[in-house]
Scaffold this motif. Structure first.
Motif, mmCIF file in Angstrom:
data_model
loop_
_atom_site.group_PDB
_atom_site.id
_atom_site.type_symbol
_atom_site.label_atom_id
_atom_site.label_comp_id
_atom_site.label_asym_id
_atom_site.label_seq_id
_atom_site.Cartn_x
_atom_site.Cartn_y
_atom_site.Cartn_z
ATOM 1 N N MET A 25 32.440 14.650 -35.838
ATOM 2 C CA MET A 25 31.830 14.097 -36.546
ATOM 3 C C MET A 25 30.392 14.506 -35.613
ATOM 4 S SD MET A 25 32.210 9.464 -36.866
ATOM 5 C CE MET A 25 31.591 9.792 -38.476
ATOM 6 N N LYS A 26 29.603 14.625 -35.959
ATOM 7 C CA LYS A 26 28.348 15.116 -35.462
ATOM 8 C C LYS A 26 26.996 13.905 -35.520
ATOM 9 C CE LYS A 26 29.015 19.731 -36.459
ATOM 10 N NZ LYS A 26 28.260 20.894 -36.926
ATOM 11 N N TYR A 36 23.950 7.104 -30.495
ATOM 12 C CA TYR A 36 25.112 6.182 -31.141
ATOM 13 C C TYR A 36 26.324 6.745 -31.325
ATOM 14 C CZ TYR A 36 21.839 2.531 -31.067
ATOM 15 O OH TYR A 36 20.774 1.517 -30.889
ATOM 16 N N LEU A 37 27.715 6.799 -30.076
ATOM 17 C CA LEU A 37 28.528 7.245 -30.607
ATOM 18 C C LEU A 37 29.810 6.304 -31.205
ATOM 19 C CD1 LEU A 37 28.701 8.853 -26.822
ATOM 20 C CD2 LEU A 37 27.964 9.641 -28.638
ATOM 21 N N GLN A 57 35.525 8.985 -23.457
ATOM 22 C CA GLN A 57 35.848 9.982 -22.785
ATOM 23 C C GLN A 57 34.461 11.440 -23.152
ATOM 24 O OE1 GLN A 57 39.329 10.728 -21.612
ATOM 25 N NE2 GLN A 57 39.211 12.474 -22.913
ATOM 26 N N ASP A 58 33.549 11.762 -21.776
ATOM 27 C CA ASP A 58 32.948 12.767 -22.335
ATOM 28 C C ASP A 58 33.627 14.219 -22.752
ATOM 29 O OD1 ASP A 58 33.782 13.862 -19.650
ATOM 30 O OD2 ASP A 58 31.344 13.285 -19.383
ATOM 31 N N GLN A 59 33.538 15.912 -22.609
ATOM 32 C CA GLN A 59 33.967 16.816 -22.124
ATOM 33 C C GLN A 59 35.347 17.047 -21.178
ATOM 34 O OE1 GLN A 59 30.700 16.469 -23.002
ATOM 35 N NE2 GLN A 59 30.338 17.832 -22.492
ATOM 36 N N THR A 127 33.084 12.976 -31.729
ATOM 37 C CA THR A 127 31.717 13.119 -32.056
ATOM 38 C C THR A 127 31.027 14.208 -31.162
ATOM 39 O OG1 THR A 127 31.572 10.977 -32.336
ATOM 40 C CG2 THR A 127 28.718 11.900 -31.887
ATOM 41 N N GLU A 128 30.347 15.360 -31.984
ATOM 42 C CA GLU A 128 29.526 16.122 -31.106
ATOM 43 C C GLU A 128 28.014 15.797 -30.813
ATOM 44 O OE1 GLU A 128 28.299 21.206 -31.923
ATOM 45 O OE2 GLU A 128 29.469 19.824 -32.875
#
Length: 281
Positions: A25-26, A36-37, A57-59, A127-128
């Motif tokens: 998703m984006k 909002y993630l 978690q992030d990248q 999610t980007e």
């Protein structure tokens, strides 16, 4: 291995899971606002949060938030995300507050279910996140206006993201003729916020046959245009026009003085004549 594998009391917990197709998703958020993630759970509508482990978690694999069997779990949350998130259990979304430019990137949400054999990943959502910041309204500064050098203008705008695509100035003269003038943009980036500031400086030839113009500065980004306020500039007259006007004013003054002198002379003569006439007895 579970993306959150941890070592506790000397025991390595290995999570067993079956990974379905990840959902991509984006989402977009404004600078310093809330992003909002989403993590929509569609695999088990009859399963309650008390049976699941949900975390983001992030990248860099740093944990933003964890909801463990119905309760928040803070010990695995990275320090940079503490007190910056809130979980919406009704919409299965994580709010990331006070979003900065450096928060842009991909975030993964995992939904796991505890089993006797370990944890099974029921769903993963990638999610980007992109972040934008509105530039300030462009401001026009008139530095100099002469017939010889033209109109020297500077237009500037601050604190925006992403980098603008173009900036230009529209000049409209008294005959409603509009011309676009552009130049090289001077772009700088704040080392802390990573927001951009931009300006252009132009020397525009002086229009012939007009006494005033209206200027408008336009800043374009990938998604929008931002306009300055209209700025009116009265153009100075040429030296010839100024000297001609001075000559006309001088002529008018001389004519007025002559007429005044003639009138005064006539009135004086009239008074003398009345005084020289003999009185009537």
């Amino acid at each position: 291995m579970d993306p959150r594998c941890t070592m506790k009391s000397g025991v390595l917990f290995v999570m067993v899971f079956t990974l379905a197709d990840a959902v991509s998703m984006k989402t977009q958020a404004y600078f310093n606002r809330t992003a909002y993630l989403p993590c929509p759970f569609t695999k088990g509508p009859n399963i309650s949060l008390s049976e699941l482990v949900v975390f983001w978690q992030d990248q860099k694999k740093l944990v933003l938030y964890e909801h463990y069997l119905g309760k928040e779990k803070l010990d695995s949350v990275n320090a940079k995300y503490r007190a910056r998130t809130s979980f919406d259990g009704d919409n299965w979304a994580l709010g990331l507050h006070n979003v900065q430019i450096k928060d842009m990137g991909t975030y993964d949400c995992f939904i796991q279910r505890k089993t006797s054999k370990g944890s099974v990943i029921l769903q993963q959502t990638d999610t980007e996140l992109s972040v934008i910041a509105n530039f300030s309204k462009p401001e026009i500064e008139v530095q100099n206006v002469t017939r010889n050098s033209g109109i020297n203008l500077t237009c500037s705008s601050k604190q925006g993201y992403p980098k603008p695509t173009t900036m230009y100035i529209l000049i409209t003269n008294s005959t409603n003729s509009t011309h676009e003038h552009s130049g090289d943009m001077q772009i700088s980036q704040d080392n802390v916020t990573e927001l951009f500031s931009v300006s252009i400086s132009l020397s525009i030839p002086f229009p012939d046959g007009v006494c005033n113009v209206t200027t408008l500065c336009v800043l374009e980004t990938e998604s929008t245009k931002i306009y300055s306020r209209l700025h009116n500039i009265d153009l100075p007259e040429s030296r010839f026009v100024q000297e001609e006007r001075k000559s006309w004013i001088a002529c008018i003054i001389i004519i007025v003085l002559l007429i005044t002198g003639i009138v005064l002379s006539y009135l004086v003569k009239l008074c003398w004549r009345k005084q020289e006439q003999p009185g009537i007895s």
